[in-house]
Design an enzyme around this catalytic site. Structure first.
Site: not given
Ligand code: NAI
Length: 421
Positions: A150, A220, A286, A310
């Protein structure tokens, strides 16, 4: 008494009894919900403290109102006011359409280096939810606000710039696995130890202050080894280095398990729990999203990077009733700068109809009172809201899904709330 500025002295927020607080009313439904929030806040402060404390509101302009009056979407005086007065609140702003124009929210976050996006997520009894046991959700999200994919470092496919980057990657760095180089756009994902540490430090300090059981690093790192994996590694290292007496990390558990077996590790974990230590653990993003639906009670404070944060913010908001009641703040805990804001947009489809739900901005204002340590006033509002939702009293967006729901207009809802304070 004259009104004064809030100041940050020796890493502590110094709030006078008559603080000056800048506000941006916001576009679309902003005007309607701000009017309601201001009335409720003023009444709660008066009820809690009589005349001994009072907020002096200072309007500053941004968005459409600013553009009409000054020709600028975000006048420098507005940014300067937030810089000077440290703590402020804002309604939703229209993002001007057009290439090269930054989102006003992003601009404010960057100007003031508001590195934490703070989103507490809890369920209010009575509010409709897709979960069977929504009372198990009480999660506070610390989302990193300044780094990650971002950061806005990207080049469009086909431009000379992207060609330069691709040539550099191929010729100087030996990169061979860009599948379609002729039609590729490139974005860069910077993640630093400093950026990680200030976020994770803030999350752990929050857990200590609020006596919460755990901080989970959501990442992740299994795929992105040095960025998301770095976040995990640096987060654990910071917890062990800076909070050795207050935390117990999953690393410690694994170390003991490998050396002395599972029983010894479980025993050491139990001891740490009995001594009130905060458990620092991590989970792949996840799996985290799945777990929040299946066993949300396992999470308390979470710290995560910008993009994960987000997605996570919206999912968790939906789990407890949606964006109409999800509050948020962007904070720099070092300088004290903080902007509290509604997390939804300007809702142009219902603007001017007196039916917008003011609760997202109202609960953000409650967060602001807590940040100022005006907890008595904050608690009054929270309790009054709990009672109204429990009885099915809400604005239309929530009431329509409540059994025995009673839909009130924005004005009726805030009048009832003020009455109940
Ligand atoms: P939105 O959040 O404004 O609206 C999405 C849907 O939720 C609409 O159906 C709306 O009626 C409903 N909704 C939103 N807030 C509500 C409330 N308080 N009470 C009842 N219903 C509510 O998102 P959208 O339509 O994508 O964006 C509209 C504008 O807002 C755009 O210009 C966008 O850039 C801006 N925006 C600004 C944000 C901010 O300032 N923080 C955040 C998101 C969008």
């Amino acid at each position: 008494m004259t009104a004064q500025k809030i100041q940050q002295i020796d890493n502590n927020l110094n709030v006078p009894n008559y603080p000056i607080i800048p506000f941006i009313e916001g576009d679309g439904i902003g005007k309607e919900i701000w009017r309601s929030v201001k009335q409720v806040l003023d009444k709660a402060v008066r009820t809690a403290y009589g005349e001994s404390k009072k907020i002096e509101w200072k309007e500053v302009l941004a968005g459409e109102k600013a553009h009409i009056k000054t020709g600028s979407w975000l006048p420098e005086e507005t940014v300067q006011a937030f810089r000077d007065y440290l703590v402020g609140i804002k309604g939703p702003l229209t993002t001007p359409v057009g290439e090269g124009i930054r989102s006003l929210n992003v601009a404010l976050r960057q100007e003031l280096d508001l590195f934490v996006c703070l989103r507490p997520v809890r369920w209010f009894k009575g509010v409709a939810t897709p979960l069977l046991e929504p009372e198990k959700v009480s999660i506070t999200i610390f989302r990193e606000n300044t780094e990650d994919i971002y950061a806005g470092i990207e080049w469009n496919a086909g431009t000379p710039e992207v060609k330069k980057v691709l040539d550099f990657l191929k010729n100087e760095m030996g990169v061979t696995n860009i599948r379609f180089p002729e039609t590729t756009s490139i974005g860069i994902k910077p993640v630093s130890s400093e950026g990680t540490e200030r976020l994770v430090r803030a999350a752990i300090e929050y857990a200590i202050e609020h006596k919460l059981p755990s901080v989970t690093l959501v990442h992740k790192g299994n795929i992105m080894k040095y960025t998301e994996g770095g976040f995990k590694k640096w987060g654990y290292a910071l917890a062990e280095r800076e909070f050795p007496d207050q935390v117990y990390t999953n690393n410690t558990f694994v170390r003991i398990k490998n050396a002395q077996g599972l029983a010894a590790a479980v025993k050491s974990y139990k001891e740490a729990e009995e001594n009130g230590k905060i458990f620092i653990k991590d989970v792949i993003a996840d799996a985290f999203l799945q777990n929040t639906l299946l066993k949300p009670e396992e999470y308390s404070v979470i710290a995560t990077l910008n993009l994960n944060g987000d997605y996570i913010s919206d999912q968790l908001a939906a789990m407890v009733g949606g964006i109409g009641i999800a509050p948020g703040a962007n904070i720099n805990y070092k300088t004290g700068h903080a902007i509290f804001e509604a997390t939804h947009g300007t809702a142009p489809d219902i603007a001017g109809q007196n039916k917008a739900n003011p609760c997202s901005m109202l609960l953000s204002a409650v967060m602001m009172l807590e940040y100022m340590k005006w907890n008595e006033a904050a608690d009054l509002i929270t309790k009054a809201l709990e009672n109204m939702f429990k009885d099915g009293i809400a604005t239309h967006d929530l009431a329509r899904f409540m059994p025995n729901g009673q839909s009130l207009t924005t004005t009726e809802f805030s009048e009832q709330l003020i009455h109940n304070l």
